[in-house]
Design a protein around this motif. Structure first.
Motif, PDB file in Angstrom:
ATOM      1  N   PRO A   1     -64.627 -11.842  22.080  1.00 39.79           N
ATOM      2  CA  PRO A   1     -63.438 -12.110  21.274  1.00 39.79           C
ATOM      3  C   PRO A   1     -63.740 -12.889  19.992  1.00 39.79           C
ATOM      4  O   PRO A   1     -63.038 -12.744  18.997  1.00 39.79           O
ATOM      5  CB  PRO A   1     -62.538 -12.913  22.214  1.00 39.79           C
ATOM      6  CG  PRO A   1     -63.462 -13.493  23.239  1.00 39.79           C
ATOM      7  CD  PRO A   1     -64.563 -12.497  23.402  1.00 39.79           C
ATOM      8  N   ILE A   2     -64.781 -13.696  20.012  1.00 37.45           N
ATOM      9  CA  ILE A   2     -65.117 -14.475  18.820  1.00 37.45           C
ATOM     10  C   ILE A   2     -65.515 -13.540  17.678  1.00 37.45           C
ATOM     11  O   ILE A   2     -65.090 -13.714  16.526  1.00 37.45           O
ATOM     12  CB  ILE A   2     -66.245 -15.478  19.136  1.00 37.45           C
ATOM     13  CG1 ILE A   2     -65.778 -16.494  20.192  1.00 37.45           C
ATOM     14  CG2 ILE A   2     -66.716 -16.181  17.867  1.00 37.45           C
ATOM     15  CD1 ILE A   2     -66.844 -17.482  20.615  1.00 37.45           C
ATOM     16  N   LYS A   3     -66.317 -12.540  17.998  1.00 32.77           N
ATOM     17  CA  LYS A   3     -66.716 -11.574  16.972  1.00 32.77           C
ATOM     18  C   LYS A   3     -65.516 -10.790  16.461  1.00 32.77           C
ATOM     19  O   LYS A   3     -65.410 -10.483  15.272  1.00 32.77           O
ATOM     20  CB  LYS A   3     -67.767 -10.617  17.532  1.00 32.77           C
ATOM     21  CG  LYS A   3     -69.103 -11.276  17.831  1.00 32.77           C
ATOM     22  CD  LYS A   3     -70.092 -10.260  18.380  1.00 32.77           C
ATOM     23  CE  LYS A   3     -71.445 -10.903  18.649  1.00 32.77           C
ATOM     24  NZ  LYS A   3     -72.428  -9.930  19.211  1.00 32.77           N
ATOM     25  N   ALA A   4     -64.598 -10.464  17.383  1.00 29.33           N
ATOM     26  CA  ALA A   4     -63.417  -9.701  16.971  1.00 29.33           C
ATOM     27  C   ALA A   4     -62.543 -10.512  16.027  1.00 29.33           C
ATOM     28  O   ALA A   4     -62.067  -9.995  14.999  1.00 29.33           O
ATOM     29  CB  ALA A   4     -62.627  -9.282  18.211  1.00 29.33           C
ATOM     30  N   VAL A   5     -62.322 -11.759  16.355  1.00 30.13           N
ATOM     31  CA  VAL A   5     -61.481 -12.614  15.522  1.00 30.13           C
ATOM     32  C   VAL A   5     -62.149 -12.875  14.178  1.00 30.13           C
ATOM     33  O   VAL A   5     -61.481 -12.990  13.144  1.00 30.13           O
ATOM     34  CB  VAL A   5     -61.174 -13.938  16.259  1.00 30.13           C
ATOM     35  CG1 VAL A   5     -60.460 -14.914  15.337  1.00 30.13           C
ATOM     36  CG2 VAL A   5     -60.325 -13.662  17.490  1.00 30.13           C
ATOM     37  N   ARG A   6     -63.473 -12.946  14.186  1.00 29.08           N
ATOM     38  CA  ARG A   6     -64.203 -13.267  12.964  1.00 29.08           C
ATOM     39  C   ARG A   6     -63.987 -12.217  11.871  1.00 29.08           C
ATOM     40  O   ARG A   6     -63.937 -12.556  10.681  1.00 29.08           O
ATOM     41  CB  ARG A   6     -65.692 -13.385  13.275  1.00 29.08           C
ATOM     42  CG  ARG A   6     -66.545 -13.807  12.091  1.00 29.08           C
ATOM     43  CD  ARG A   6     -67.983 -13.998  12.527  1.00 29.08           C
ATOM     44  NE  ARG A   6     -68.553 -12.755  13.050  1.00 29.08           N
ATOM     45  CZ  ARG A   6     -69.595 -12.704  13.873  1.00 29.08           C
ATOM     46  NH1 ARG A   6     -70.146 -13.818  14.308  1.00 29.08           N
ATOM     47  NH2 ARG A   6     -70.060 -11.548  14.287  1.00 29.08           N
ATOM     48  N   VAL A   7     -63.844 -10.952  12.257  1.00 32.27           N
ATOM     49  CA  VAL A   7     -63.700  -9.900  11.239  1.00 32.27           C
ATOM     50  C   VAL A   7     -62.232  -9.561  10.977  1.00 32.27           C
ATOM     51  O   VAL A   7     -61.933  -8.756  10.094  1.00 32.27           O
ATOM     52  CB  VAL A   7     -64.460  -8.623  11.662  1.00 32.27           C
ATOM     53  CG1 VAL A   7     -65.932  -8.918  11.821  1.00 32.27           C
ATOM     54  CG2 VAL A   7     -63.886  -8.027  12.941  1.00 32.27           C
ATOM     55  N   PHE A   8     -61.324 -10.183  11.713  1.00 27.93           N
ATOM     56  CA  PHE A   8     -59.901  -9.892  11.535  1.00 27.93           C
ATOM     57  C   PHE A   8     -59.367 -10.704  10.351  1.00 27.93           C
ATOM     58  O   PHE A   8     -59.395 -11.927  10.362  1.00 27.93           O
ATOM     59  CB  PHE A   8     -59.128 -10.233  12.807  1.00 27.93           C
ATOM     60  CG  PHE A   8     -57.666  -9.904  12.732  1.00 27.93           C
ATOM     61  CD1 PHE A   8     -57.224  -8.610  12.872  1.00 27.93           C
ATOM     62  CD2 PHE A   8     -56.723 -10.901  12.498  1.00 27.93           C
ATOM     63  CE1 PHE A   8     -55.867  -8.301  12.805  1.00 27.93           C
ATOM     64  CE2 PHE A   8     -55.377 -10.610  12.420  1.00 27.93           C
ATOM     65  CZ  PHE A   8     -54.951  -9.297  12.572  1.00 27.93           C
ATOM     66  N   ASP A   9     -58.884  -9.992   9.341  1.00 29.70           N
ATOM     67  CA  ASP A   9     -58.352 -10.637   8.134  1.00 29.70           C
ATOM     68  C   ASP A   9     -56.873 -10.270   8.025  1.00 29.70           C
ATOM     69  O   ASP A   9     -56.515  -9.192   7.584  1.00 29.70           O
ATOM     70  CB  ASP A   9     -59.110 -10.177   6.894  1.00 29.70           C
ATOM     71  CG  ASP A   9     -58.652 -10.893   5.627  1.00 29.70           C
ATOM     72  OD1 ASP A   9     -57.708 -11.702   5.712  1.00 29.70           O
ATOM     73  OD2 ASP A   9     -59.230 -10.634   4.553  1.00 29.70           O
ATOM     74  N   GLU A  10     -56.028 -11.206   8.439  1.00 28.06           N
ATOM     75  CA  GLU A  10     -54.596 -10.931   8.472  1.00 28.06           C
ATOM     76  C   GLU A  10     -54.018 -10.721   7.074  1.00 28.06           C
ATOM     77  O   GLU A  10     -52.979 -10.065   6.918  1.00 28.06           O
ATOM     78  CB  GLU A  10     -53.864 -12.076   9.176  1.00 28.06           C
ATOM     79  CG  GLU A  10     -52.434 -11.748   9.559  1.00 28.06           C
ATOM     80  CD  GLU A  10     -51.826 -12.808  10.460  1.00 28.06           C
ATOM     81  OE1 GLU A  10     -50.661 -12.621  10.876  1.00 28.06           O
ATOM     82  OE2 GLU A  10     -52.514 -13.806  10.766  1.00 28.06           O
ATOM     83  N   SER A  11     -54.692 -11.241   6.043  1.00 30.25           N
ATOM     84  CA  SER A  11     -54.179 -11.087   4.688  1.00 30.25           C
ATOM     85  C   SER A  11     -54.223  -9.635   4.214  1.00 30.25           C
ATOM     86  O   SER A  11     -53.580  -9.282   3.222  1.00 30.25           O
ATOM     87  CB  SER A  11     -54.988 -11.959   3.720  1.00 30.25           C
ATOM     88  OG  SER A  11     -56.318 -11.491   3.605  1.00 30.25           O
ATOM     89  N   CYS A  12     -54.980  -8.797   4.912  1.00 27.29           N
ATOM     90  CA  CYS A  12     -55.067  -7.378   4.544  1.00 27.29           C
ATOM     91  C   CYS A  12     -53.934  -6.549   5.146  1.00 27.29           C
ATOM     92  O   CYS A  12     -53.838  -5.351   4.874  1.00 27.29           O
ATOM     93  CB  CYS A  12     -56.409  -6.797   4.976  1.00 27.29           C
ATOM     94  SG  CYS A  12     -57.817  -7.503   4.087  1.00 27.29           S
ATOM     95  N   ILE A  13     -53.103  -7.174   5.975  1.00 28.72           N
ATOM     96  CA  ILE A  13     -51.962  -6.474   6.578  1.00 28.72           C
ATOM     97  C   ILE A  13     -50.732  -6.810   5.746  1.00 28.72           C
ATOM     98  O   ILE A  13     -50.267  -7.945   5.738  1.00 28.72           O
ATOM     99  CB  ILE A  13     -51.764  -6.892   8.050  1.00 28.72           C
ATOM    100  CG1 ILE A  13     -53.044  -6.602   8.850  1.00 28.72           C
ATOM    101  CG2 ILE A  13     -50.579  -6.159   8.658  1.00 28.72           C
ATOM    102  CD1 ILE A  13     -52.985  -7.082  10.286  1.00 28.72           C
ATOM    103  N   HIS A  14     -50.211  -5.819   5.035  1.00 28.11           N
ATOM    104  CA  HIS A  14     -49.166  -6.069   4.042  1.00 28.11           C
ATOM    105  C   HIS A  14     -47.774  -5.636   4.500  1.00 28.11           C
ATOM    106  O   HIS A  14     -46.815  -5.824   3.744  1.00 28.11           O
ATOM    107  CB  HIS A  14     -49.512  -5.338   2.745  1.00 28.11           C
ATOM    108  CG  HIS A  14     -50.870  -5.671   2.204  1.00 28.11           C
ATOM    109  ND1 HIS A  14     -51.190  -6.925   1.712  1.00 28.11           N
ATOM    110  CD2 HIS A  14     -52.000  -4.929   2.097  1.00 28.11           C
ATOM    111  CE1 HIS A  14     -52.448  -6.933   1.321  1.00 28.11           C
ATOM    112  NE2 HIS A  14     -52.959  -5.737   1.539  1.00 28.11           N
ATOM    113  N   HIS A  15     -47.657  -5.079   5.679  1.00 30.84           N
ATOM    114  CA  HIS A  15     -46.355  -4.576   6.127  1.00 30.84           C
ATOM    115  C   HIS A  15     -46.127  -4.980   7.578  1.00 30.84           C
ATOM    116  O   HIS A  15     -47.066  -5.300   8.311  1.00 30.84           O
ATOM    117  CB  HIS A  15     -46.283  -3.054   5.976  1.00 30.84           C
ATOM    118  CG  HIS A  15     -46.601  -2.581   4.594  1.00 30.84           C
ATOM    119  ND1 HIS A  15     -45.711  -2.674   3.554  1.00 30.84           N
ATOM    120  CD2 HIS A  15     -47.738  -2.043   4.068  1.00 30.84           C
ATOM    121  CE1 HIS A  15     -46.269  -2.188   2.455  1.00 30.84           C
ATOM    122  NE2 HIS A  15     -47.490  -1.813   2.737  1.00 30.84           N
ATOM    123  N   VAL A  16     -44.881  -4.967   7.981  1.00 28.96           N
ATOM    124  CA  VAL A  16     -44.521  -5.344   9.357  1.00 28.96           C
ATOM    125  C   VAL A  16     -43.810  -4.174  10.013  1.00 28.96           C
ATOM    126  O   VAL A  16     -43.201  -3.335   9.341  1.00 28.96           O
ATOM    127  CB  VAL A  16     -43.615  -6.594   9.371  1.00 28.96           C
ATOM    128  CG1 VAL A  16     -44.348  -7.790   8.798  1.00 28.96           C
ATOM    129  CG2 VAL A  16     -42.343  -6.347   8.571  1.00 28.96           C
TER     130      VAL A  16
END
Length: 381
Positions: A223-238
């Motif tokens: 999970p640490i590796k998964a969270v490390r590459v997750f960039d929430e700023s790239c998600i622009h819609h809900v």
């Protein structure tokens, strides 16, 4: 290593569904994407696409051959209408793909398999080209193939396509195209012999779904590796629930009964996104008008320069005609001089030939010579 010990992961999704992030997470967990260069990042995907360029080039060629476009959406209204009319069906073309493309695909898969015990690829076009890839994979009966279905709220996908693309394709048309992808994805899942792992992007289930999919493929989950590459700023819609066939297909593909949305919040979200689309369309219209105004002004300036050049050309033409007239006059005068000279020469020749005038002319010439020699001696003395 024997093929029976290898696993090939194929990430199936629609464009703008978080497939680049998901492929990145899979790679961090140990999935090999092959020995090739990956499609680099750009404004729409700042962290990269995680698509092997040789596989992407092949799918570009096949999708262009079969569906008439290579990118996210058909490029013209006519092409969109034709694509929606066929609903991406492949029954009548699967055997029409040239054998050359099939052999290229098999060569790429062979190289991909040799790059690691668990390898895979990601390209959103795969859903529309599944019969082609089925033909390619028939040459590897011993390989364990694991398709992973990645789905996202159709409203989010359509909003992303609408705001990202500048082709002018409308929001509802984007939803129609999403529905075609979802329909073909559902057909793949239903025809597969084993349960297909499903990952729901853009919601609270994403990481738990992703963990199950990663483990199903035979990889360890970190999970640490998964969270490390997750960039929430790239998600622009809900997410938002929209009344469309794509929404019903999404609910079915999610593999679970959809949670009832808060009607008020959902309506507010749809209204906010609708207003955002209106603002974007207005901005695009203003930009188009500004570009049209600039083009018109450039055309006016070009016309002025053209008129000036035309006047200059006319002046040059007049000068050329005048020069030609002068040249012709000079030629005529030269001809007249030549004729006069010839007449004079003939007259002199006749005089020389006459006994009396000829002797007189000869004497005159001798006298001139004597006078010239006398003057020369006198000057010398």
């Amino acid at each position: 290593m024997e093929d029976a010990q290898r696993t090939l992961v194929i990430l199936l999704s629609m464009h703008r569904s978080g497939s680049s992030l998901t492929a990145n997470v899979f790679m961090e967990q140990g999935l090999s994407l092959g020995p090739w260069a990956l499609l680099p990042a750009h404004r729409g995907n700042p962290h990269g696409h995680f698509e092997a360029i040789p596989i992407l080039e092949l799918t570009w060629a096949v999708q262009t051959l079969i569906h008439g476009f290579r990118e996210d959406l058909p490029e013209t209204e006519v092409a969109v209408a034709a694509f929606l009319a066929t609903e991406g069906r492949w029954d009548d073309w699967a055997e029409q793909v040239p054998e050359e493309y099939v052999q290229r695909g098999r060569s790429l898969i062979r190289t991909l398999l040799d790059s690691g015990r668990i390898s895979g690829f990601k390209d959103p076009r795969t859903v529309l080209l599944w019969p082609f890839w089925r033909r390619v994979l028939s040459a590897f009966p011993g390989v364990r193939v694991v398709p992973v279905a990645l789905v996202r709220s159709p409203h989010e996908i359509a909003m992303s396509l609408f705001t990202r693309l500048e082709s002018g394709t409308g929001y509802w048309t984007c939803l129609d195209v999403v529905a075609v992808h979802f329909q073909q994805l559902q057909a793949i899942i239903e025809s597969w012999n084993h349960p297909v792992p499903r990952v729901r992007f853009g919601g609270p289930h994403y990481f738990s779904d992703l963990e199950r999919a990663v483990r199903t493929c035979g990889l360890d989950w970190d999970p640490i590796k998964a969270v490390r590459v997750f960039d929430e700023s790239c998600i622009h819609h809900v997410p938002a629930v929209v009344s469309h066939r794509a929404q019903r297909l999404y609910d079915s593909l999610s593999g679970a009964a959809p949670a009832a949305p808060d009607a008020g919040k959902n309506a507010d979200q749809l209204e906010a996104d609708g207003r955002a689309r209106d603002r974007l369309q207005l901005d695009r219209l203003r930009q188009s008008r500004a570009c049209a105004h600039e083009a018109a002004e450039a055309l006016r300036r070009t016309q002025v320069r053209l008129d000036q050049e035309t006047e200059s050309l006319k002046l040059l033409e007049r000068q050329l005609r005048l020069t030609e007239e002068r040249l012709n006059q000079s030629v005529r005068e030269a001809n007249q001089v030549r004729v006069a000279y010839q007449e004079l020469r003939a007259h002199v020749d006749r005089l020389k030939a006459h006994p009396v005038p000829g002797l007189a002319l000869k004497g005159r010439c001798e006298m001139r010579n004597l006078v010239s020699r006398f003057k020369a001696r006198r000057h010398a003395g």
